[in-house]
Scaffold this active site. Structure first.
Site, PDB file in Angstrom:
ATOM      1  N   HIS A 125      -4.900  -3.380   6.217  1.00 54.70           N
ATOM      2  CA  HIS A 125      -4.661  -3.613   4.783  1.00 54.70           C
ATOM      3  C   HIS A 125      -6.011  -3.952   4.151  1.00 54.70           C
ATOM      4  CE1 HIS A 125      -3.142  -4.877   0.965  1.00 54.70           C
ATOM      5  NE2 HIS A 125      -3.690  -6.063   1.121  1.00 54.70           N
ATOM      6  N   ASP A 170       0.845  -1.197   0.000  1.00 53.55           N
ATOM      7  CA  ASP A 170       0.000   0.000   0.000  1.00 53.55           C
ATOM      8  C   ASP A 170       0.882   1.250   0.000  1.00 53.55           C
ATOM      9  OD1 ASP A 170      -2.495  -1.601   0.478  1.00 53.55           O
ATOM     10  OD2 ASP A 170      -1.382  -2.103   2.279  1.00 53.55           O
TER      11      ASP A 170
HETATM   12  P1  NAD Z   1      -2.481 -18.160  -4.555  1.00 50.88           P
HETATM   13  O1  NAD Z   1      -3.869 -18.715  -4.402  1.00 50.88           O
HETATM   14  O2  NAD Z   1      -1.849 -18.074  -5.894  1.00 50.88           O
HETATM   15  O3  NAD Z   1      -1.488 -18.995  -3.626  1.00 50.88           O
HETATM   16  C1  NAD Z   1      -1.787 -19.318  -2.308  1.00 50.88           C
HETATM   17  C2  NAD Z   1      -1.082 -20.622  -2.006  1.00 50.88           C
HETATM   18  O4  NAD Z   1      -1.260 -20.897  -0.627  1.00 50.88           O
HETATM   19  C3  NAD Z   1      -1.641 -21.829  -2.782  1.00 50.88           C
HETATM   20  O5  NAD Z   1      -0.583 -22.477  -3.476  1.00 50.88           O
HETATM   21  C4  NAD Z   1      -2.239 -22.704  -1.697  1.00 50.88           C
HETATM   22  O6  NAD Z   1      -2.109 -24.089  -1.971  1.00 50.88           O
HETATM   23  C5  NAD Z   1      -1.397 -22.288  -0.492  1.00 50.88           C
HETATM   24  N1  NAD Z   1      -2.000 -22.600   0.812  1.00 50.88           N
HETATM   25  C6  NAD Z   1      -3.304 -22.569   1.163  1.00 50.88           C
HETATM   26  N2  NAD Z   1      -3.448 -22.986   2.431  1.00 50.88           N
HETATM   27  C7  NAD Z   1      -2.216 -23.247   2.908  1.00 50.88           C
HETATM   28  C8  NAD Z   1      -1.711 -23.716   4.139  1.00 50.88           C
HETATM   29  N3  NAD Z   1      -2.526 -24.010   5.158  1.00 50.88           N
HETATM   30  N4  NAD Z   1      -0.390 -23.884   4.270  1.00 50.88           N
HETATM   31  C9  NAD Z   1       0.456 -23.620   3.257  1.00 50.88           C
HETATM   32  N5  NAD Z   1       0.039 -23.190   2.037  1.00 50.88           N
HETATM   33  C10 NAD Z   1      -1.276 -23.007   1.874  1.00 50.88           C
HETATM   34  O7  NAD Z   1      -2.524 -16.742  -3.830  1.00 50.88           O
HETATM   35  P2  NAD Z   1      -1.475 -15.543  -3.961  1.00 50.88           P
HETATM   36  O8  NAD Z   1      -1.849 -14.690  -5.106  1.00 50.88           O
HETATM   37  O9  NAD Z   1      -0.100 -16.070  -3.861  1.00 50.88           O
HETATM   38  O10 NAD Z   1      -1.857 -14.700  -2.654  1.00 50.88           O
HETATM   39  C11 NAD Z   1      -1.639 -15.225  -1.373  1.00 50.88           C
HETATM   40  C12 NAD Z   1      -2.310 -14.345  -0.324  1.00 50.88           C
HETATM   41  O11 NAD Z   1      -1.728 -13.063  -0.293  1.00 50.88           O
HETATM   42  C13 NAD Z   1      -3.812 -14.109  -0.546  1.00 50.88           C
HETATM   43  O12 NAD Z   1      -4.452 -14.195   0.709  1.00 50.88           O
HETATM   44  C14 NAD Z   1      -3.866 -12.679  -1.058  1.00 50.88           C
HETATM   45  O13 NAD Z   1      -5.111 -12.083  -0.806  1.00 50.88           O
HETATM   46  C15 NAD Z   1      -2.765 -12.070  -0.234  1.00 50.88           C
HETATM   47  N6  NAD Z   1      -2.216 -10.788  -0.705  1.00 50.88           N
HETATM   48  C16 NAD Z   1      -1.866  -9.881   0.245  1.00 50.88           C
HETATM   49  C17 NAD Z   1      -1.323  -8.671  -0.133  1.00 50.88           C
HETATM   50  C18 NAD Z   1      -0.910  -7.637   0.893  1.00 50.88           C
HETATM   51  O14 NAD Z   1      -0.544  -6.525   0.485  1.00 50.88           O
HETATM   52  N7  NAD Z   1      -0.938  -7.910   2.176  1.00 50.88           N
HETATM   53  C19 NAD Z   1      -1.141  -8.377  -1.495  1.00 50.88           C
HETATM   54  C20 NAD Z   1      -1.495  -9.342  -2.435  1.00 50.88           C
HETATM   55  C21 NAD Z   1      -2.036 -10.549  -2.025  1.00 50.88           C
HETATM   56  C1  LMR Z   2      -3.789  -6.384  -2.745  1.00 49.43           C
HETATM   57  O1  LMR Z   2      -3.738  -5.384  -2.011  1.00 49.43           O
HETATM   58  O2  LMR Z   2      -3.334  -6.378  -3.913  1.00 49.43           O
HETATM   59  C2  LMR Z   2      -4.445  -7.648  -2.257  1.00 49.43           C
HETATM   60  O3  LMR Z   2      -4.542  -7.609  -0.853  1.00 49.43           O
HETATM   61  C3  LMR Z   2      -5.785  -7.812  -2.894  1.00 49.43           C
HETATM   62  C4  LMR Z   2      -6.415  -9.128  -2.537  1.00 49.43           C
HETATM   63  O4  LMR Z   2      -7.616  -9.092  -2.165  1.00 49.43           O
HETATM   64  O5  LMR Z   2      -5.777 -10.185  -2.637  1.00 49.43           O
END
Ligand code: NAD
Ligand code: LMR
Length: 329
Positions: free
Chosen positions: A188, A160
């Site tokens: 967030h 962010d």
């Molecule tokens: P994704 O679905 O591509 O990958 C998530 C992975 O986590 C999958 O491979 C899944 O098998 C694995 N997983 C699920 N449960 C699990 C467990 N108990 N133990 C280990 N692995 C497990 O998702 P992504 O695009 O990589 O995003 C991951 C997370 O990050 C999401 O929750 C998304 O919303 C979040 N995110 C946060 C921010 C931030 O700024 N904080 C930004 C972007 C995404």
């Molecule tokens: C982001 O800020 O890009 C993510 O947290 C959005 C999302 O919902 O995975």
């Protein structure tokens, strides 16, 4: 390489953020070019094969700093001896899922991970939670790791912050290098507050430099706060490379320290500063030195900032109360 490798555990290693993150960690961008790393990848059983594929590619890079890779579906193994843990894997919200269902599903992930960190991680463990809802997932994990100092659990709001830097730089026709002290407060989520009133552009107050209060309130803040949704809309998937990049920034600064005269954003356990209830994991302006993030104290908040921070913190309190009533903390 004579230094002992640092154990870096990454959960959700086979996911899209994992794919953007692991190569950068292994190349030395997380901890620095003099620090060898051992990667410990945690995935759910059906995704182990995909994680093995990524590990094959990591091998094929022949990274000089990568001393080994372990892959497991057992949190007790993944966090054994972990010095840094990046909790990326989470349960995404799917159609028909209520907020309580989402929190409960994530409780099923972050509670056992917190317990495994408590039981098996190294004494200097530092945890960054990326998986959403990041602040509350961090709170769940932290509350199940009573032997780990609470301040070692953090949630990611650095993406962010980076988004806010780019939006402001574009508006003012400057570069991100001209900006300092632009931090995110709160959750967030779409309630987050990117704060221009304490930010500086070439040494001048950023809110004054903008001099367009309507842009600040009606364009800048919602653009930053809703950028995650805009990326999902445009890409058909949530941000991955930029999220991985922000995770690298967060941990690098935590371990190596922030620049003199500047601060960054991180979700950290509140000590009651700025009226944010004790124990909530909220984003603040923070500095780091000696491997500890500390909340920047003594900033004056005008009525506008106060109301924005209060709204985001109220959402965090609601999330905390919801996971409490579900017995997750
Ligand atoms: P994704 O679905 O591509 O990958 C998530 C992975 O986590 C999958 O491979 C899944 O098998 C694995 N997983 C699920 N449960 C699990 C467990 N108990 N133990 C280990 N692995 C497990 O998702 P992504 O695009 O990589 O995003 C991951 C997370 O990050 C999401 O929750 C998304 O919303 C979040 N995110 C946060 C921010 C931030 O700024 N904080 C930004 C972007 C995404
Ligand atoms: C982001 O800020 O890009 C993510 O947290 C959005 C999302 O919902 O995975």
């Amino acid at each position: 390489m004579t230094r002992t490798p640092v154990n870096v555990t990454v959960t959700g290693a086979a996911g899209q953020i994992g794919y953007a993150l692991l190569f950068r960690i292994a190349s030395g961008q997380l901890l620095g070019q003099d620090t060898p790393v051992r990667l410990k990848l945690l995935e759910i059983t059906p995704a182990l094969k995909a994680a093995e594929g990524t590990a094959m590619e990591l091998d094929d890079c022949a990274f000089p700093l990568l001393s080994g890779i372990d892959i497991t579906d057992d949190p007790n193994v993944a966090f054994d001896g972990a010095n840094i843990a990046l909790l990326v894997g989470a349960r995404p919200r799917t159609k028909g899922m209520e907020r309580g269902d989402l929190l409960e599903a994530n409780g099923g992930i972050f509670k056992p991970q917190g317990e495994a960190i408590n039981a098996h991680a190294a004494d200097d463990i530092r945890v960054l939670v990326v998986g959403n809802p990041a602040n509350t997932n961090a709170l769940i994990a932290q509350s199940h790791a009573p032997d780990v100092p609470a301040e070692r659990f953090t949630a990611m709001t650095r993406l962010d912050q980076n988004r806010a830097y780019s939006q402001l730089a574009k508006k003012l026709g400057v570069t991100v290098n001209d900006i300092k002290k632009l931090a995110i407060w709160g959750n967030h989520s779409a309630t987050q507050y990117p704060d221009l009133f304490h930010a500086e552009v070439n040494g001048k107050n950023a809110a004054e430099a903008v001099s367009d209060q309507a842009w600040l309130a009606d364009t800048f803040i919602p653009t930053v706060a809703k950028r995650g949704a805009a990326i999902i809309e445009a890409r058909g998937a949530s941000s991955a490379a930029s999220a991985a990049n922000a995770a690298i920034d967060h941990v690098y600064d935590w371990v190596n320290g922030t620049a003199e005269g500047d601060w960054v954003s991180a979700g950290v356990v509140s000590d009651g500063s700025y009226g944010v209830p004790d124990g909530i994991i909220s984003s603040f302006p923070v500095t780091s030195s000696g491997g500890n993030y500390e909340i920047v104290k003594g900033l004056d908040l005008d009525e506008f900032s106060r109301a924005k921070i209060d709204a985001s913190v109220a959402e965090l309190v609601e999330e905390r109360d919801a996971v409490k009533s579900l017995g997750l903390i």
